[in-house]
Design a protein around this motif. Sequence first.
Motif, mmCIF file in Angstrom:
data_model
loop_
_atom_site.group_PDB
_atom_site.id
_atom_site.type_symbol
_atom_site.label_atom_id
_atom_site.label_comp_id
_atom_site.label_asym_id
_atom_site.label_seq_id
_atom_site.Cartn_x
_atom_site.Cartn_y
_atom_site.Cartn_z
ATOM 1 N N PHE A 93 57.438 12.515 26.979
ATOM 2 C CA PHE A 93 57.663 11.461 25.997
ATOM 3 C C PHE A 93 58.629 10.476 26.647
ATOM 4 O O PHE A 93 59.764 10.840 26.982
ATOM 5 C CB PHE A 93 58.252 12.030 24.709
ATOM 6 C CG PHE A 93 57.297 12.906 23.941
ATOM 7 C CD1 PHE A 93 56.641 12.429 22.816
ATOM 8 C CD2 PHE A 93 57.047 14.202 24.354
ATOM 9 C CE1 PHE A 93 55.756 13.226 22.110
ATOM 10 C CE2 PHE A 93 56.157 15.015 23.659
ATOM 11 C CZ PHE A 93 55.512 14.520 22.535
ATOM 12 N N VAL A 94 58.183 9.229 26.819
ATOM 13 C CA VAL A 94 58.955 8.226 27.552
ATOM 14 C C VAL A 94 59.521 7.202 26.566
ATOM 15 O O VAL A 94 58.785 6.638 25.751
ATOM 16 C CB VAL A 94 58.081 7.518 28.604
ATOM 17 C CG1 VAL A 94 58.925 6.550 29.426
ATOM 18 C CG2 VAL A 94 57.392 8.539 29.508
ATOM 19 N N PHE A 95 60.819 6.955 26.665
ATOM 20 C CA PHE A 95 61.533 6.076 25.737
ATOM 21 C C PHE A 95 62.224 4.941 26.495
ATOM 22 O O PHE A 95 62.658 5.108 27.635
ATOM 23 C CB PHE A 95 62.610 6.862 24.972
ATOM 24 C CG PHE A 95 62.110 8.045 24.208
ATOM 25 C CD1 PHE A 95 61.848 7.955 22.844
ATOM 26 C CD2 PHE A 95 61.909 9.276 24.836
ATOM 27 C CE1 PHE A 95 61.398 9.047 22.127
ATOM 28 C CE2 PHE A 95 61.454 10.387 24.118
ATOM 29 C CZ PHE A 95 61.199 10.269 22.767
ATOM 30 N N TRP A 135 48.318 9.495 31.743
ATOM 31 C CA TRP A 135 49.308 8.871 30.865
ATOM 32 C C TRP A 135 48.679 7.753 30.044
ATOM 33 O O TRP A 135 47.606 7.253 30.364
ATOM 34 C CB TRP A 135 50.471 8.332 31.686
ATOM 35 C CG TRP A 135 50.140 7.107 32.495
ATOM 36 C CD1 TRP A 135 49.420 7.045 33.656
ATOM 37 C CD2 TRP A 135 50.499 5.764 32.191
ATOM 38 N NE1 TRP A 135 49.317 5.751 34.093
ATOM 39 C CE2 TRP A 135 49.971 4.948 33.221
ATOM 40 C CE3 TRP A 135 51.220 5.172 31.157
ATOM 41 C CZ2 TRP A 135 50.147 3.573 33.232
ATOM 42 C CZ3 TRP A 135 51.383 3.784 31.174
ATOM 43 C CH2 TRP A 135 50.862 3.008 32.210
ATOM 44 N N THR A 136 49.401 7.385 28.981
ATOM 45 C CA THR A 136 48.981 6.274 28.132
ATOM 46 C C THR A 136 50.196 5.566 27.560
ATOM 47 O O THR A 136 51.248 6.187 27.333
ATOM 48 C CB THR A 136 48.090 6.779 26.983
ATOM 49 O OG1 THR A 136 47.541 5.670 26.266
ATOM 50 C CG2 THR A 136 48.870 7.633 25.990
ATOM 51 N N THR A 167 65.860 6.331 21.446
ATOM 52 C CA THR A 167 65.428 4.945 21.585
ATOM 53 C C THR A 167 63.932 4.857 21.220
ATOM 54 O O THR A 167 63.424 5.701 20.496
ATOM 55 C CB THR A 167 65.717 4.434 23.002
ATOM 56 O OG1 THR A 167 65.217 5.369 23.974
ATOM 57 C CG2 THR A 167 67.229 4.292 23.208
ATOM 58 N N VAL A 168 63.226 3.851 21.708
ATOM 59 C CA VAL A 168 61.851 3.584 21.281
ATOM 60 C C VAL A 168 60.860 4.347 22.161
ATOM 61 O O VAL A 168 60.882 4.242 23.393
ATOM 62 C CB VAL A 168 61.552 2.075 21.346
ATOM 63 C CG1 VAL A 168 60.101 1.793 20.946
ATOM 64 C CG2 VAL A 168 62.510 1.315 20.433
ATOM 65 N N LEU A 169 59.962 5.083 21.518
ATOM 66 C CA LEU A 169 58.918 5.809 22.237
ATOM 67 C C LEU A 169 57.850 4.825 22.712
ATOM 68 O O LEU A 169 57.243 4.125 21.902
ATOM 69 C CB LEU A 169 58.304 6.861 21.324
ATOM 70 C CG LEU A 169 57.195 7.735 21.909
ATOM 71 C CD1 LEU A 169 57.699 8.552 23.092
ATOM 72 C CD2 LEU A 169 56.620 8.646 20.828
ATOM 73 N N VAL A 170 57.623 4.759 24.021
ATOM 74 C CA VAL A 170 56.690 3.760 24.564
ATOM 75 C C VAL A 170 55.486 4.373 25.263
ATOM 76 O O VAL A 170 54.468 3.696 25.473
ATOM 77 C CB VAL A 170 57.401 2.803 25.545
ATOM 78 C CG1 VAL A 170 58.478 2.005 24.831
ATOM 79 C CG2 VAL A 170 57.964 3.543 26.748
ATOM 80 N N GLY A 171 55.554 5.654 25.664
ATOM 81 C CA GLY A 171 54.434 6.223 26.402
ATOM 82 C C GLY A 171 54.449 7.734 26.414
ATOM 83 O O GLY A 171 55.465 8.369 26.093
ATOM 84 N N LEU A 172 53.291 8.289 26.778
ATOM 85 C CA LEU A 172 53.107 9.730 26.870
ATOM 86 C C LEU A 172 52.410 10.053 28.182
ATOM 87 O O LEU A 172 51.643 9.242 28.712
ATOM 88 C CB LEU A 172 52.231 10.244 25.729
ATOM 89 C CG LEU A 172 52.719 10.033 24.305
ATOM 90 C CD1 LEU A 172 51.601 10.364 23.318
ATOM 91 C CD2 LEU A 172 53.946 10.896 24.011
ATOM 92 N N ALA A 173 52.667 11.249 28.701
ATOM 93 C CA ALA A 173 51.969 11.711 29.896
ATOM 94 C C ALA A 173 51.808 13.217 29.832
ATOM 95 O O ALA A 173 52.573 13.910 29.162
ATOM 96 C CB ALA A 173 52.735 11.308 31.160
ATOM 97 N N VAL A 223 63.362 10.361 29.365
ATOM 98 C CA VAL A 223 62.124 11.136 29.329
ATOM 99 C C VAL A 223 62.419 12.560 28.868
ATOM 100 O O VAL A 223 63.227 13.266 29.476
ATOM 101 C CB VAL A 223 61.456 11.182 30.714
ATOM 102 C CG1 VAL A 223 60.123 11.923 30.626
ATOM 103 C CG2 VAL A 223 61.262 9.774 31.272
ATOM 104 N N LEU A 224 61.751 12.959 27.794
ATOM 105 C CA LEU A 224 61.754 14.352 27.356
ATOM 106 C C LEU A 224 60.482 14.993 27.879
ATOM 107 O O LEU A 224 59.378 14.538 27.573
ATOM 108 C CB LEU A 224 61.785 14.454 25.828
ATOM 109 C CG LEU A 224 63.035 13.932 25.124
ATOM 110 C CD1 LEU A 224 62.857 14.038 23.612
ATOM 111 C CD2 LEU A 224 64.284 14.697 25.558
ATOM 112 N N MET A 225 60.622 16.071 28.674
ATOM 113 C CA MET A 225 59.475 16.772 29.237
ATOM 114 C C MET A 225 59.415 18.171 28.625
ATOM 115 O O MET A 225 60.247 19.023 28.931
ATOM 116 C CB MET A 225 59.604 16.877 30.756
ATOM 117 C CG MET A 225 59.551 15.560 31.479
ATOM 118 S SD MET A 225 59.975 15.735 33.241
ATOM 119 C CE MET A 225 58.877 17.048 33.729
#
Length: 211
Positions: free
Chosen positions: A100-102, A58-59, A183-189, A127-129
Amino acid sequence: MKLAAALALSISLAASAAGAVPFGKWSEQKFPRLPGNQWSQSPQGVEVRSNGSVSLIWTRLPASDGAATRATWDWSVSESVPGTQLTRKGGDDRNLALYFVFLPQDRAEASRNTSIRKLLRDRDARVLMYVWGGTHARGEVLPTPYLGTRGKTLIRRPAGTGSYQESVDLNADFQRAFGEPKTVLVGLAVSSDSDDTGTSVQARLGGLRLE
């Protein structure tokens, strides 16, 4: 003429790089009592070998990516887990999942140093997976057995091998999954999961871009 051509090439390369999400320094998150996958990263993408194992990399994303409304990537699978029921906890192996984490605007920056495990447990996170795996049809939106109302599984490909390019509308998918504006996209995995079936995955994901 040579200077003009060089300048045009430089502008073209800069434009093509805009929105690209580099790999190479994503962090691995393992799970208690379970063996982790083998990950190999380069700036352009990641390869994973999952052999009766599970883990994710993740990042965090810079604030400038928080308003992204679209994403594109390419992925390939040369060895696949069998089709599983992805809504069943403990039996939901999949080749690849791109998370995609919001978070809400007022929480996004305050969570800058939060780990992925804490982010995924945050009651305000969404989270959209996007998943390659399972026995489900492309386009289905499923509940996840782990995230409750915080996450949804969006099927892109059922279990199997091949090589494909994907393009998704984050605004539309968020609204469809959660019934509210993105909402705001803050991270990816990225995860791969083969521990329940004791099988193997060999896969790659790259060319990830946000717009």
